[in-house]
Structure formats: structure tokens, C-alpha cells
Design an enzyme around this catalytic site. Structure first.
Site, mmCIF file in Angstrom:
data_model
loop_
_atom_site.group_PDB
_atom_site.id
_atom_site.type_symbol
_atom_site.label_atom_id
_atom_site.label_comp_id
_atom_site.label_asym_id
_atom_site.label_seq_id
_atom_site.Cartn_x
_atom_site.Cartn_y
_atom_site.Cartn_z
ATOM 1 N N LYS A 93 80.616 53.336 39.891
ATOM 2 C CA LYS A 93 81.817 52.897 40.606
ATOM 3 C C LYS A 93 82.197 51.460 40.294
ATOM 4 O O LYS A 93 83.358 51.074 40.458
ATOM 5 C CB LYS A 93 81.630 53.073 42.110
ATOM 6 C CG LYS A 93 81.401 54.507 42.559
ATOM 7 C CD LYS A 93 82.576 55.409 42.223
ATOM 8 C CE LYS A 93 82.369 56.808 42.806
ATOM 9 N NZ LYS A 93 83.489 57.716 42.481
ATOM 10 N N TYR A 135 78.889 70.102 49.352
ATOM 11 C CA TYR A 135 78.726 68.658 49.138
ATOM 12 C C TYR A 135 77.538 68.117 49.939
ATOM 13 O O TYR A 135 77.455 68.319 51.152
ATOM 14 C CB TYR A 135 80.007 67.935 49.546
ATOM 15 C CG TYR A 135 79.949 66.433 49.349
ATOM 16 C CD1 TYR A 135 80.272 65.867 48.126
ATOM 17 C CD2 TYR A 135 79.562 65.596 50.385
ATOM 18 C CE1 TYR A 135 80.208 64.499 47.933
ATOM 19 C CE2 TYR A 135 79.492 64.221 50.204
ATOM 20 C CZ TYR A 135 79.818 63.689 48.974
ATOM 21 O OH TYR A 135 79.745 62.330 48.796
ATOM 22 N N TYR A 139 75.018 63.707 43.561
ATOM 23 C CA TYR A 139 75.840 63.688 42.348
ATOM 24 C C TYR A 139 75.006 63.871 41.076
ATOM 25 O O TYR A 139 75.005 64.930 40.465
ATOM 26 C CB TYR A 139 76.633 62.377 42.262
ATOM 27 C CG TYR A 139 77.644 62.213 43.349
ATOM 28 C CD1 TYR A 139 78.913 62.781 43.252
ATOM 29 C CD2 TYR A 139 77.347 61.482 44.495
ATOM 30 C CE1 TYR A 139 79.848 62.634 44.256
ATOM 31 C CE2 TYR A 139 78.279 61.327 45.508
ATOM 32 C CZ TYR A 139 79.529 61.894 45.383
ATOM 33 O OH TYR A 139 80.449 61.750 46.384
#
Length: 336
Positions: free
Chosen positions: A54, A266, A292
């Protein structure tokens, strides 16, 4: 070939991130059959708040915020959001106030990414079922009424500006290939969730001559921005392409988006993620997170075992970081 446009950019991360082979892992997988050449791009070593991809987006988002004279950063995510953790750190590095809108309710004990959010001085707003930024406009308006000048970082940092971080990342990869760190990959495998990484890679590949298949592993079953995820991704990619002077317009069928590995949903850790975390840790001493990078690495191993790559392929696993979340999933990972 069009050139990437100059955009305001804050210097936050340590780039280029390492790129190296996974030799022991390849040898282990070859015992079960043939294995392609395996390489890893280490965005877990990007240098901000224990690493992660990120920061690439945040260099451009914080750069724009600074150019606009903003004094507060606002974003949203799940309770163990890697994006929110790195945003809080980037705001602290830039001397800005940070407000995070997190899904769920305050836990009895802050662990993993949430603990780091607090250490970086972020103000937390709990949003219940709204983990994708549904409450962001209200927080922004409240901050404006209080005299702040907020900059809204979208969920996952995934706007055309944020995706520019991965347009630049593909230029970084092209340089590393030219310098001999890795052959030109035939496949790049990574987590595709909020769209910015995927969109930036696709546009960056066009700009920098990367010929690999850009293979996104879907992480989340839910829609994004009120659209099916593939449609959202298409729109974001076209916005990013326009920002960087790429004339091509993309269609939903242009993307490789693999939805076979969504598991329980998720953030739900299953056997795929558990095995993947242990396998990479014990073969290469590298940590992946349960949400992830662990899911994506598990998907990659399953694809190799199923013979979906040839021995002549060069597969690059793009490690997007997330290791702090491991400590919030101790119960699910116990006994590995």
C-alpha cells in the site's frame, strides 16, 4: 510508447523492493510433479510500518494531499486492514492527522494491525457492518466543520492516483528484469481486492513493456463501489490509463481474475491459507498473512500442483505484505 505522467509523489517507501528466486520451494513442489521457475517480489520489505504494497499507492495519494494543502488523512477498512495500518504510518511520517473508519466494534484487546494503528496515533471510528468506507463522507464533512482540511483516501487506496503506484512498480520490475534479477515473467500472481494494484499493474505493463499475464487472485466475494468487482476494476483501469496517457480502453474480459479461491469469504482462514503460511515459512523463511498474501500463495501452490503452469514458465509471486495480521489470527493458526 506513452510515458507515465509526472504526479506529486511523497517519498515514503524503500524502493526497489527485493526480487529473488524461491529455489527451495520450487524443489519441494517439484517432488509432487513439475514446477515452473518461481520468483518473489518482496513488497513486504517496502519499509513503512512493517512493509506492504500500500505504500506504493500512498506515495501518490499523500503527494496529492500535500499538493492540495491538506492536513488530515481519512480512509477506511476492516479491523485488520493492512491499508489502514500503512496509511496511519504514512500520515504520521507526513505530519498529518489520521482518521480510520474500521468495520466492526472495538475489541477488548487491540492486536495486529489495530495495535499498530493506535501506535501511529490514528483516531479510530468504528463502523459496524460498514467495512468498505460507507461512512467516509460523514466523517469527512464532520472534519471540515471542525476546521480541518481532510484528504479522502479511498478504500484500499484504489483510485487512479493510488493505482499510479503500481504503474510505477511495473517500471521498477522492468528495470530489475533488464538488470538480470529475474527473467521476464510469463505470469505475475497477486492479490486482487480493491482494484488499485490490479489496475496499476495492467496499465504499467502496457507502459513499460511487461509481457507477463497479470493474474489476479480474487480475495473478496462482495461488490465494490456498488458494482460487480470485475466492472469496478475495468472502470478503475480505464481511469488510470487515461491519467497516464494510455489510449487503450479495457473491457471486463481483458482481465485475468481468478475467483476459485474465495474459500469461506474475506478474512476467513481455511486449510489453503494455513498450509500456505507454513509452507513458505518453512521452505524460505518468509511470512505471508492469512487474508491476502497467504490466500494468494495458497492459490499459486494449488495451481502448480494442478499443472496449470509449464516447467518453462517463470512465475512471479508479488508479495503484498500483511505480516502483522498474523498475530491477530493466532487461534486460527495454532498447531501448524
Amino acid at each position: 510508447m506513452p510515458q507515465p505522467l509526472p504526479l506529486p509523489r511523497a517519498e515514503l517507501g524503500f524502493f526497489p523492493t527485493p526480487l529473488h528466486p524461491l529455489t527451495r520451494l520450487r524443489e519441494k513442489l517439484a517432488h509432487d510433479g513439475s514446477s515452473p521457475s518461481l520468483f518473489i517480489k518482496r513488497d513486504d520489505q517496502s519499509g513503512v510500518a512493517m512493509g506492504g504494497n500500500k505504500v506504493r499507492k500512498l506515495e501518490f495519494l499523500i503527494g496529492q494531499a500535500e499538493a492540495e494543502g491538506c492536513d488530515t488523512i481519512v480512509t477506511a477498512g476492516a479491523q485488520q486492514s493492512n491499508h489502514c495500518r500503512q496509511t496511519a504510518a504514512a500520515a504520521a511520517m507526513s505530519g498529518m492527522e489520521c482518521h480510520l473508519v474500521l468495520g466492526g466494534a472495538a475489541p477488548d484487546e487491540a492486536r495486529g494491525n489495530l495495535l499498530l494503528d493506535q501506535l501511529f496515533g490514528a483516531t479510530i471510528h468504528w463502523a459496524g457492518a460498514h467495512r468498505k468506507g460507507e461512512d467516509l463522507p460523514n466523517i469527512v464533512e464532520d472534519l471540515k466543520r471542525r476546521g480541518r482540511k481532510p484528504y479522502l483516501v479511498p478504500y484500499g487506496g484504489s483510485s487512479a492516483v493510488g493505482a499510479s503506484g503500481f504503474v510505477a512498480a511495473m517500471g521498477e520490475l522492468a528495470d530489475q528484469v533488464r538488470m538480470g534479477a529475474c527473467p521476464m515473467p510469463s505470469h505475475i500472481v497477486f492479490a486482487s481486492s480493491s482494484g488499485g494494484t490490479h489496475a496499476g499493474m495492467v496499465v504499467g505493463a502496457e507502459l513499460h513493456g511487461i509481457t507477463a499475464q497479470i493474474h489476479g487472485i480474487a480475495i473478496d466475494k462482495e461488490e465494490h463501489g456498488g458494482l460487480p468487482y470485475r466492472d469496478w476494476l475495468t472502470g478503475l483501469t480505464n481511469e488510470t490509463a487515461a491519467l497516464h496517457g494510455v489510449e487503450r480502453r479495457y473491457m471486463p474480459t481483458d482481465f485475468i481474475l481468478d475467483e476459485r479461491f474465495l474459500g469461506g469469504g474475506y478474512g476467513v482462514v481455511g486449510e489453503l491459507e494455513r498450509e500456505a503460511i507454513a509452507l513458505l515459512a518453512r521452505c524460505e523463511g518468509i511470512l505471508v498473512d492469512p487474508v491476502y498474501s497467504g490466500r494468494v500463495f495458497g492459490a499459486l501452490v494449488a495451481m502448480i500442483r494442478a499443472g496449470e503452469f509449464s516447467p518453462d514458465d517463470t512465475v512471479l509471486f508479488w508479495h503484498t505484505g500483511g505480516a502483522p495480521a498474523i498475530f491477530a489470527y493466532a487461534q486460527e493458526l495454532a498447531g501448524l
